[in-house]
Design an enzyme around this catalytic site. Structure first.
Site, PDB file in Angstrom:
ATOM      1  CG  ASP A  52      -2.098  -0.773   1.172  1.00  0.00           C
ATOM      2  OD1 ASP A  52      -2.513  -1.072   0.045  1.00  0.00           O
ATOM      3  OD2 ASP A  52      -2.657  -1.102   2.228  1.00  0.00           O
ATOM      4  CE1 TYR A 110       3.799  -6.567   3.905  1.00  0.00           C
ATOM      5  CE2 TYR A 110       3.061  -8.848   3.828  1.00  0.00           C
ATOM      6  CZ  TYR A 110       3.250  -7.627   3.211  1.00  0.00           C
ATOM      7  OH  TYR A 110       2.881  -7.473   1.896  1.00  0.00           O
TER       8      TYR A 110
END
Lengths: 249, 249
Positions: A52, A110
Site C-alpha cells: 500500500d 511482515y
C-alpha cells in the site's frame, strides 16, 4: 528470453504503493522506468506483493523478461544509478523462464513497528506508527498466538478486495519490545488486503480493552470485518522477508 | 526568573545547523519560534553546541529564561505541538539561574555512522555517510586510540574558527561494526569546528593507506591541518550524549 529477478529495498513514504496507477508515483513505475532506460523500451516488472501507499520493504522481489545480455552485477549497478535514492536494488538473479515473483512465493514475513512513547521520535516519522499508551508486549505476544493456523481470514480484509479464496495459513505471529519500539511480526503463506494492518489494529484494540484477548480466535472464525479491530496506519508496515520454493531462492 | 533546560532530539537533514542565521532555517530558529508562541515574545535559547548543517542530535541541550509559571510537563507537550516533526523535546528541567547549556557541559559524545556497502540503504539516506570500500573496523579501532589524551587539536579544526584555545581532552575514541554500519564514537571535554568530521576523514584516509596508522599521533602533535585527513560529510554525524557537572544532570 532471460528472466531476471531483482531484490529491492525501499522506503515507501513517497510512493502510492507498489502497483502502477494513473497519476500516482509508485515503486513499480520507478522500477519500470529505470529498466526501460537500461534495457530499452517498456518491460512489465512483476512484483511479489502489492504494498500500500506509505508501506516499506526491507526485502521485495520482482522480475522481468529481457533478451539483452547484460550481466547481473551490471544490472544492479546500472539500475541503482537510475533509481531514486529511496529505492535500492540489492541483488539481480537469473531465474528459469517460468519463474514469477508473486506466484512462486511460498511465504512472506511482515513487521509492523509501533513507536510506543508519548514523545515522537524524529528519526521514525513515516517509519513507525506512534501510539503513546504503554503496550504490554508480553500480553500482546500471547494474544498474537491466536493468529497462528489455517483460517478463513475474510474478517481481516478490507472491502474492495476481490480475492475469491480468503483462507490463509499464518505460520508465526509474535510481539516483542526493543526499547520504545514494539514490533509485531507475522509470517504467512499469503496475506489479504490490509490483513497485517487489521491484525495490528486488533492487537491495539486488545490493549485498549475494546476487544478481549480470549475472544480473538472466535473473531477470526466469525469472518466478520466488524468484529475485528481497526486498520492501523501504513507507515509502520514493512515487508521484511519473502521466501521462495527450494531451488528458487 | 526561571531557567528552563530542554533536552532535544532532532533529524538535522532539513536544517542549516543549530545556530540562527539570516535567510537560513535552523534548529535554534525553530525552537525560539516555538518558545515565543508558548511564552510570548522572543527568548534567546542557548544551545550546548553549534552543530553544522545536516548534522543530527540524539541528545541536545539548550536553555532559556522566563518569568512565566508553566509546568515542565506542559512545556514539553506545548513545544512538541508547535515544533516541526523532525525536532522533539524529550524533557524540560528547571535549573539554577546561572546554568548555561554550553559552558556547564563537561563532556560530549559524538557518533559518526558510515554505511559501509556498495549499495545504498534507502533508510539511511541523509542519516549516514555511504563509503563503499570495506573498512577494517578492528584496525581503525586500534588507530582511533591515538586520539585519546590531551592534545592541541588545531590540526583537526577547519579554518574559519576563531577559538583561541585549541587544546582538548579526548576521553574515549573507538570504532565498531554493526552489520554494514561502521560507527566511530568519540567523547571529549569539547570539540573544535569540524573536529569529529576531520577525525573520521583521517580514519578513512588510514583505511585507504593514504595516512599511516602509526603516524596518527605525530599528525595530531604536528598541529597541521594539511597533515590530517579529509573532512567527512555532515550527514553521518550525531551529537549523541552531553554530560553536565554532578548535580547538574
Amino acid at each position: 528470453m532471460r528472466n531476471l529477478r531483482l531484490k529491492l529495498m525501499y522506503d515507501g513514504a513517497a510512493y502510492h504503493g507498489w502497483q502502477v496507477q494513473d497519476n500516482a508515483v509508485t515503486v513499480q513505475g520507478k522500477v519500470e522506468k529505470a529498466v526501460a532506460e537500461i534495457f530499452g523500451g517498456h518491460h512489465t516488472v512483476y512484483g511479489c506483493s502489492r504494498t500500500d501507499a506509505g508501506v516499506h520493504a526491507n526485502e521485495y522481489y520482482c522480475n522481468f523478461h529481457t533478451g539483452k545480455e547484460i550481466s547481473c552485477d551490471t544490472v544492479v549497478r546500472a539500475l541503482n544509478a537510475k533509481l531514486p535514492f529511496d529505492i535500492a536494488v540489492l541483488e539481480c538473479k537469473e531465474k528459469e523462464n517460468g519463474f514469477h515473483s508473486r506466484f512462486d512465493c511460498v511465504s512472506k514475513e511482515y513487521i509492523y513497528k509501533i513507536w510506543n512513547r508519548e514523545i515522537r521520535n524524529p528519526f521514525l516519522i513515516n517509519r513507525a506508527y506512534q501510539y503513546k499508551y504503554k503496550l504490554d508486549e508480553k500480553m500482546l505476544n500471547e494474544a498474537a498466538s491466536a493468529f497462528v493456523g489455517t483460517f478463513d481470514y475474510r474478517g481481516f480484509c478490507s472491502s474492495g478486495s476481490s480475492v475469491a479464496d480468503t483462507v490463509r495459513t499464518v505460520k508465526k505471529a509474535s510481539v516483542e519490545r526493543q526499547g520504545d519500539l514494539v514490533i509485531f511480526r507475522v509470517e504467512a503463506d499469503g496475506f489479504l488486503y490490509n490483513m497485517v494492518r487489521i491484525m495490528t489494529g486488533t492487537l491495539i484494540n486488545i490493549s485498549q480493552g475494546k476487544i478481549k484477548k480470549e475472544s480473538l480466535r472466535d473473531i477470526i472464525l466469525s469472518g466478520s470485518r466488524e468484529a475485528a479491530g481497526v486498520t492501523a496506519p501504513p507507515q509502520g508496515l514493512y515487508l521484511n522477508k519473502v521466501r521462495y520454493k527450494e531451488g528458487q531462492e
